[in-house]
Design a protein around this motif. Sequence first.
Motif: not given
Length: 378
Positions: A156-161, A213-222
């Motif tokens: 999701a982090e990459r898709r956001h960027r 999206s980033r406020s309600h679903n904090p992203l954690i990189s695997p």
Amino acid sequence: MYQTIHIVLLIVSFGLLCSQLFVRQKKVVHLLFAAFCGSMAITAIKRLGGDGFGFYQYFLAMGACMTCNGGWLLARALFRQGRAILLQHILVAAAIALLMVSLQAMQLLQQFWPESQTLLASARVVCKELLILLSSAILMLTLWEGCRGYSQACGAERRHRQLFLATYGGAIAICGVIAKIWLPADGAALQHDLLSAVAALTIMVVTQWLIYSRSHNPLISPLHVAADTTTKKLLEVEPAKTEPLTTVLTDGDMELCDNIRQLLFQQQVFLQANLRLTDLAKLLDVPEYRVSKLLRSQFHASNFNQFINTLRIEYAKTLLSDPDKGHWPVVVIGLESGFASVGPFTRSFKTIVGYTPNEFRQTVNCRVSELLGRSKST
């Protein structure tokens, strides 16, 4: 068409501005987005009124001073954690805002003091050129915020960027380059205003979605590793066995936990050599004892250095398992994983994994060869 687009721009920007009032736990990103939307709303009002506002149009234009500079600060707050915006960033944004205000102020003065028109015209040229130069640099820095850390991002982090870069990059390309080349000379200014309004609408809607999206679903990189038992334990946010199960986190502690997770698992600050608890606390702008307490109770970290080394070892395992990096020496793997030298890396790796880095790499290669052999035989 011109009126319709700018009315929509006004409604959307004002609506998004008001929506920030209903955010319970406001962060810097919400305040910056409100300022950005406010500037867009003022811009729409000025475009709709035009010369009908008389000399008040210049005061309106002064209020629209958080556009490109506001977008840059917003991008920093969106993709960086901890102290994303420092004093120097505020000063740069304020300098651009001051140039915008000064430019409008000089146009206003020309209405009342025609005799100073020559001097003010020269000053306006200087001010305008500086503004163009700084605005162009700020737009590039805004895009850089989306590019920064892209190679380490995933999911999701990459898709956001990607969405951010496509939106901002597309707006800059269309309004700043393509429009100036392809628009006909007749009515070019009008059509450019329309394109700018559409680009502003797109940017605001996309940015609002990213903030939500980033406020309600904090992203954690695997961390690009297999979800083994060690990684799962590190990513869990449950009270450690040494802490009472009745521990209740305050809203501030929960927010700090999110910031710690994003710094460690998203931005991967553990890859910085000689990282200390003091450094992490400074990035989060909180006292050390708060970070230490949450690391013990919520991340199962009995010791800060041991916890950071565990993250580094998990990252090193992915590098050692990567066939494309099979030619990398162990010392390079250690340095890339955040260790200062090969000695501490080898000792920590053997303590945590049970193998030396070379033994682990050989074991992985043997398993891969076995799997390939079985697939060929079948």
